[in-house]
Design a protein around this motif. Structure first.
Motif, PDB file in Angstrom:
ATOM      1  N   HIS A   1       0.940  -1.278  -0.188  1.00  0.00           N
ATOM      2  CA  HIS A   1      -0.057  -0.005  -0.082  1.00  0.00           C
ATOM      3  C   HIS A   1       0.927   1.366   0.077  1.00  0.00           C
ATOM      4  N   PRO A   2       1.543   1.309  -1.057  1.00  0.00           N
ATOM      5  CA  PRO A   2       2.711   2.464  -0.990  1.00  0.00           C
ATOM      6  C   PRO A   2       2.117   4.017  -0.982  1.00  0.00           C
ATOM      7  N   LYS A   3       0.798   3.893  -1.459  1.00  0.00           N
ATOM      8  CA  LYS A   3       0.242   5.087  -1.575  1.00  0.00           C
ATOM      9  C   LYS A   3      -0.191   5.513  -0.175  1.00  0.00           C
ATOM     10  N   GLN A   4      -0.748   4.666   0.536  1.00  0.00           N
ATOM     11  CA  GLN A   4      -1.114   4.987   1.728  1.00  0.00           C
ATOM     12  C   GLN A   4      -0.118   4.954   2.984  1.00  0.00           C
ATOM     13  N   ILE A   5       0.957   4.166   2.773  1.00  0.00           N
ATOM     14  CA  ILE A   5       1.927   4.297   4.035  1.00  0.00           C
ATOM     15  C   ILE A   5       3.152   4.872   3.416  1.00  0.00           C
ATOM     16  N   LEU A   6       3.479   6.170   4.160  1.00  0.00           N
ATOM     17  CA  LEU A   6       4.772   6.968   3.708  1.00  0.00           C
ATOM     18  C   LEU A   6       5.848   6.276   4.332  1.00  0.00           C
ATOM     19  N   ASP A   7       5.891   5.854   5.571  1.00  0.00           N
ATOM     20  CA  ASP A   7       7.029   5.251   6.083  1.00  0.00           C
ATOM     21  C   ASP A   7       6.742   4.210   7.385  1.00  0.00           C
ATOM     22  N   VAL A   8       7.670   3.328   7.586  1.00  0.00           N
ATOM     23  CA  VAL A   8       7.519   2.620   8.793  1.00  0.00           C
ATOM     24  C   VAL A   8       8.693   3.096   9.537  1.00  0.00           C
ATOM     25  N   ARG A   9       8.467   3.259  10.797  1.00  0.00           N
ATOM     26  CA  ARG A   9       9.470   3.606  11.626  1.00  0.00           C
ATOM     27  C   ARG A   9       9.494   3.225  12.988  1.00  0.00           C
ATOM     28  N   GLY A  10      10.540   3.220  13.892  1.00  0.00           N
ATOM     29  CA  GLY A  10      10.551   2.667  15.323  1.00  0.00           C
ATOM     30  C   GLY A  10      11.509   1.260  15.328  1.00  0.00           C
ATOM     31  N   ARG A  11      11.199   0.689  16.516  1.00  0.00           N
ATOM     32  CA  ARG A  11      12.538  -0.046  16.931  1.00  0.00           C
ATOM     33  C   ARG A  11      11.727  -1.158  18.021  1.00  0.00           C
TER      34      ARG A  11
ATOM     35  N   MET B   1       9.620  -2.931  20.252  1.00  0.00           N
ATOM     36  CA  MET B   1       8.379  -3.093  20.735  1.00  0.00           C
ATOM     37  C   MET B   1       7.576  -1.639  20.576  1.00  0.00           C
ATOM     38  N   PHE B   2       8.301  -0.561  19.888  1.00  0.00           N
ATOM     39  CA  PHE B   2       7.704   0.678  19.662  1.00  0.00           C
ATOM     40  C   PHE B   2       7.980   0.953  18.195  1.00  0.00           C
ATOM     41  N   GLN B   3       6.794   0.846  17.561  1.00  0.00           N
ATOM     42  CA  GLN B   3       6.823   1.088  15.894  1.00  0.00           C
ATOM     43  C   GLN B   3       5.687   1.881  15.569  1.00  0.00           C
ATOM     44  N   ALA B   4       5.637   2.336  14.434  1.00  0.00           N
ATOM     45  CA  ALA B   4       4.618   3.096  13.792  1.00  0.00           C
ATOM     46  C   ALA B   4       4.614   3.250  12.400  1.00  0.00           C
ATOM     47  N   ILE B   5       3.445   3.648  11.699  1.00  0.00           N
ATOM     48  CA  ILE B   5       3.165   3.722  10.292  1.00  0.00           C
ATOM     49  C   ILE B   5       3.125   5.353  10.138  1.00  0.00           C
ATOM     50  N   ARG B   6       3.659   5.914   9.138  1.00  0.00           N
ATOM     51  CA  ARG B   6       3.103   7.329   8.996  1.00  0.00           C
ATOM     52  C   ARG B   6       2.151   7.189   7.700  1.00  0.00           C
TER      53      ARG B   6
ATOM     54  N   LYS C   1      -2.128 -10.934  13.247  1.00  0.00           N
ATOM     55  CA  LYS C   1      -3.332 -10.575  13.275  1.00  0.00           C
ATOM     56  C   LYS C   1      -3.470  -9.126  12.889  1.00  0.00           C
ATOM     57  N   LEU C   2      -2.438  -8.306  13.540  1.00  0.00           N
ATOM     58  CA  LEU C   2      -2.497  -6.859  13.497  1.00  0.00           C
ATOM     59  C   LEU C   2      -2.258  -6.568  12.094  1.00  0.00           C
ATOM     60  N   ILE C   3      -1.058  -7.137  11.288  1.00  0.00           N
ATOM     61  CA  ILE C   3      -0.915  -6.906   9.857  1.00  0.00           C
ATOM     62  C   ILE C   3      -1.980  -7.192   9.088  1.00  0.00           C
ATOM     63  N   ALA C   4      -2.704  -8.423   9.207  1.00  0.00           N
ATOM     64  CA  ALA C   4      -3.918  -8.727   8.204  1.00  0.00           C
ATOM     65  C   ALA C   4      -5.093  -7.918   8.623  1.00  0.00           C
ATOM     66  N   ALA C   5      -5.111  -7.266   9.732  1.00  0.00           N
ATOM     67  CA  ALA C   5      -6.355  -6.262  10.079  1.00  0.00           C
ATOM     68  C   ALA C   5      -5.936  -4.944   9.119  1.00  0.00           C
ATOM     69  N   LEU C   6      -4.693  -4.498   9.334  1.00  0.00           N
ATOM     70  CA  LEU C   6      -4.242  -3.360   8.798  1.00  0.00           C
ATOM     71  C   LEU C   6      -4.420  -3.571   7.118  1.00  0.00           C
ATOM     72  N   ASP C   7      -4.122  -4.755   6.706  1.00  0.00           N
ATOM     73  CA  ASP C   7      -4.160  -4.969   5.337  1.00  0.00           C
ATOM     74  C   ASP C   7      -5.644  -4.905   4.605  1.00  0.00           C
ATOM     75  N   GLU C   8      -6.342  -5.425   5.610  1.00  0.00           N
ATOM     76  CA  GLU C   8      -8.009  -5.633   5.474  1.00  0.00           C
ATOM     77  C   GLU C   8      -8.462  -4.120   5.181  1.00  0.00           C
ATOM     78  N   ILE C   9      -7.926  -3.217   6.026  1.00  0.00           N
ATOM     79  CA  ILE C   9      -8.531  -1.793   6.159  1.00  0.00           C
ATOM     80  C   ILE C   9      -7.960  -1.146   5.018  1.00  0.00           C
ATOM     81  N   LEU C  10      -6.528  -1.237   4.727  1.00  0.00           N
ATOM     82  CA  LEU C  10      -5.948  -0.440   3.844  1.00  0.00           C
ATOM     83  C   LEU C  10      -6.461  -0.880   2.378  1.00  0.00           C
ATOM     84  N   SER C  11      -6.847  -2.043   2.136  1.00  0.00           N
ATOM     85  CA  SER C  11      -7.243  -2.432   0.846  1.00  0.00           C
ATOM     86  C   SER C  11      -8.658  -2.140   0.634  1.00  0.00           C
ATOM     87  N   ARG C  12      -9.567  -1.687   1.566  1.00  0.00           N
ATOM     88  CA  ARG C  12     -10.792  -1.013   1.428  1.00  0.00           C
ATOM     89  C   ARG C  12     -10.436   0.289   1.165  1.00  0.00           C
ATOM     90  N   GLY C  13      -9.266   0.634   1.672  1.00  0.00           N
ATOM     91  CA  GLY C  13      -9.325   2.244   1.442  1.00  0.00           C
ATOM     92  C   GLY C  13      -9.554   3.007   2.959  1.00  0.00           C
TER      93      GLY C  13
END
Ligand SMILES: Cc1ncc(COP(=O)(O)O)c(C=O)c1O
Length: 494
Positions: free
Chosen positions: A376-386, A388-393, A461-473
């Motif tokens: 989902h390159p158009k929706q996620i600008l970057d992945v950050r953190g290290r 157990m503290f990570q985030a997506i912009r 489960k988290l990744i699959a949930a994010l994928d599902e949401i971003l796939s729908r937009g």
């Protein structure tokens, strides 16, 4: 509501009818009734915020590990982990057992006129995790208080040098007590308050930019080559935006401080205690600050404990005689059971190799998030953190907006971003039973802070949930979010 209250006592002295809830009643409180108390007696506006995110009616029965159990039968995965408090997860069995042992042995919680064995023992254990010469602690109950202690110790150390200023980062978060608040600029939390350290005594610079720091010190340096800066405080990973500073930054930071007789304070309140995959995040570099502050996970998710740790040499310079040794103190500093829990927390980190697990699971999470970004390159600008503290912009059109308005001050753009990120938080909760959060200071960044005991399948489960949401937009989630809040939108506007 009154029907459930047991006894109504009329106290003639106070002339006030009193009807207390018993603890048993409180433990079984109906959620709507509890929300009523919250609204009427605590903070009704916070409740409104929880409501917007769909979290007000989260009727919690209990929690264990990464899971939270609801009374409606749902089980949530907690990727918010008390914003960092729950490194061990909820109700870690060894922490419960530590508390039980204390109760069984009637461990003394409070003795203020004699030494408490557990306080010294906790301070010793902390020194075992930290590099030399960080081996003298001050115990506190919150991160802000640990930072206050660091600031006050620095002021005392620098008193003979007549220094008057602190250096800190723009967009920093160090807590909300008056002193720590003076160095907290992540959001507009200073507004309307008298600050512990007046604004003219604080120098704010860009995070991660060592040249900006060098310049700031140069400006503060007088003809005799001395400068006015007491100490410089920095988050070793920036909490609001989950930003890792450039490699070598923390080392240069400390060196620059040493070269200019400025004390270096690393705030590890959020990311210390193993969250980054090292005990402290600064240990990813070969550097030792003058002072480090810890809190959150130190309390094992059950107790309020924090610590400011420094060297004996600096402690001596600040408080090194019998007259001054108690200049900074607090009633609740190092209660027995809190120390016991913190001692056990440190043992759990070691015995269960949780810091290593934080790093391993962090790599797994990072891989998952990067794969998501690739999809989902158009929706996620970057992945950050290290660790157990990570985030997506997320792509909430910040760059475009920056060309048009001052995004940090424009309420319309901030509302727009809040709606989008709020929609994601709510969607993850409503449809996927996953809790995540964002910070008001960076509304295009979605944070993931699981306990260090998280397992691969929970991350999946988290990744699959994010994928599902971003796939729908994101738009799809936003429409549902706005629809759920439509009444409020109208009520607030009209
Ligand atoms: C980096 C950092 N420092 C200090 C604090 C303040 O800690 P507390 O909320 O325990 O006062 C926080 C809280 O989130 C934090 O993230």
């Amino acid at each position: 509501m009154t029907a459930m209250l047991t006894a109504v006592v009329v106290d003639n002295f106070e002339n006030k009818a009193r009807s207390l809830l018993s603890l048993d009643q409180c433990l079984d409180l109906d959620n709507a009734v509890a929300n009523n108390f919250y609204s009427q007696h605590l903070n009704k506006y916070m409740l409104q915020l929880f409501d917007i995110l769909g979290l007000k009616d989260m009727d919690i029965r209990g929690a264990q590990g990464v899971e939270i159990w609801l009374n409606d039968g749902r089980t949530l995965l907690d990727f918010s982990a008390g914003l960092g408090v729950l490194g061990l997860g909820h109700n870690h069995p060894r922490i419960i057992e530590a508390e039980r042992k204390c109760h069984e042995r009637k461990v003394i919680d409070c003795i203020k006129i004699a030494p408490h064995k557990l306080q010294g023992a906790l301070a010793y254990n902390l020194s075992q995790f930290l590099p030399e010469p960080l081996n003298v602690s001050f115990l506190a109950v919150s991160g802000a208080e640990a930072n206050e202690a660091a600031m006050k110790l620095s002021e005392r150390v620098q008193t003979p040098n007549r220094k008057t200023k602190f250096l800190c980062m723009r967009g920093a978060f160090h807590g909300k007590t008056h002193g720590a608040l003076s160095l907290t600029t992540a959001t507009d939390v200073q507004s309307g308050f008298l600050l512990g350290v007046p604004k003219e005594n604080v120098i704010y610079i860009q995070y991660g930019d060592i040249n900006a720091m060098r310049e700031a010190i140069k400006i503060e340096t007088g003809g005799r080559g001395d400068n006015s800066i007491i100490a410089a405080m920095v988050e070793t990973i920036r909490g609001t935006s989950c930003e890792i500073p450039p490699a070598g930054y923390l080392t240069d930071f400390v060196q620059l401080c040493r070269d200019n007789d400025i004390l270096s304070i690393f705030d590890e309140v959020k990311v210390g205690m193993g969250r980054s995959g090292r005990f402290c995040a600064f240990q990813h570099e070969n550097v030792v600050p003058d002072i480090v502050t810890l809190a959150k996970t130190l309390g094992g998710g059950k107790r309020e404990v924090a610590a400011m740790v420094t060297s004996q040499a600096l402690f001596d310079r600040a408080y090194g005689n019998k007259q001054d040794c108690n200049l900074h103190s607090s009633s609740f500093s190092g209660l027995g059971e809190s120390c016991a829990v913190a001692i056990e927390t440190l043992n759990i980190l070691q015995d269960e190799r949780l810091i290593e697990n934080a790093e391993r699971m962090g790599d797994y999470l990072s891989k998952g998030l990067h794969a998501l970004k690739a999809k989902h390159p158009k929706q996620i600008l970057d992945v950050r953190g290290r660790g157990m503290f990570q985030a997506i912009r997320l792509n909430f059109h910040q760059e475009l907006a920056e060309k048009l308005v001052d995004v940090s001050k424009n309420p319309l753009f901030q509302t727009y971003q809040t709606v989008l990120i709020g929609a994601l938080v709510r969607e993850l909760y409503d449809r996927h039973a996953i809790l995540v959060h964002f910070q008001p200071g960076a509304r295009d960044i979605l944070h993931f802070m699981p306990p260090f005991i998280v397992r691969e399948e929970q991350i999946d489960k988290l990744i699959a949930a994010l994928d599902e949401i971003l796939s729908r937009g994101i738009g799809d989630a936003t429409v549902r979010f706005v629809a759920k809040n439509i009444k409020r939108v109208f009520r607030d506007i009209i």
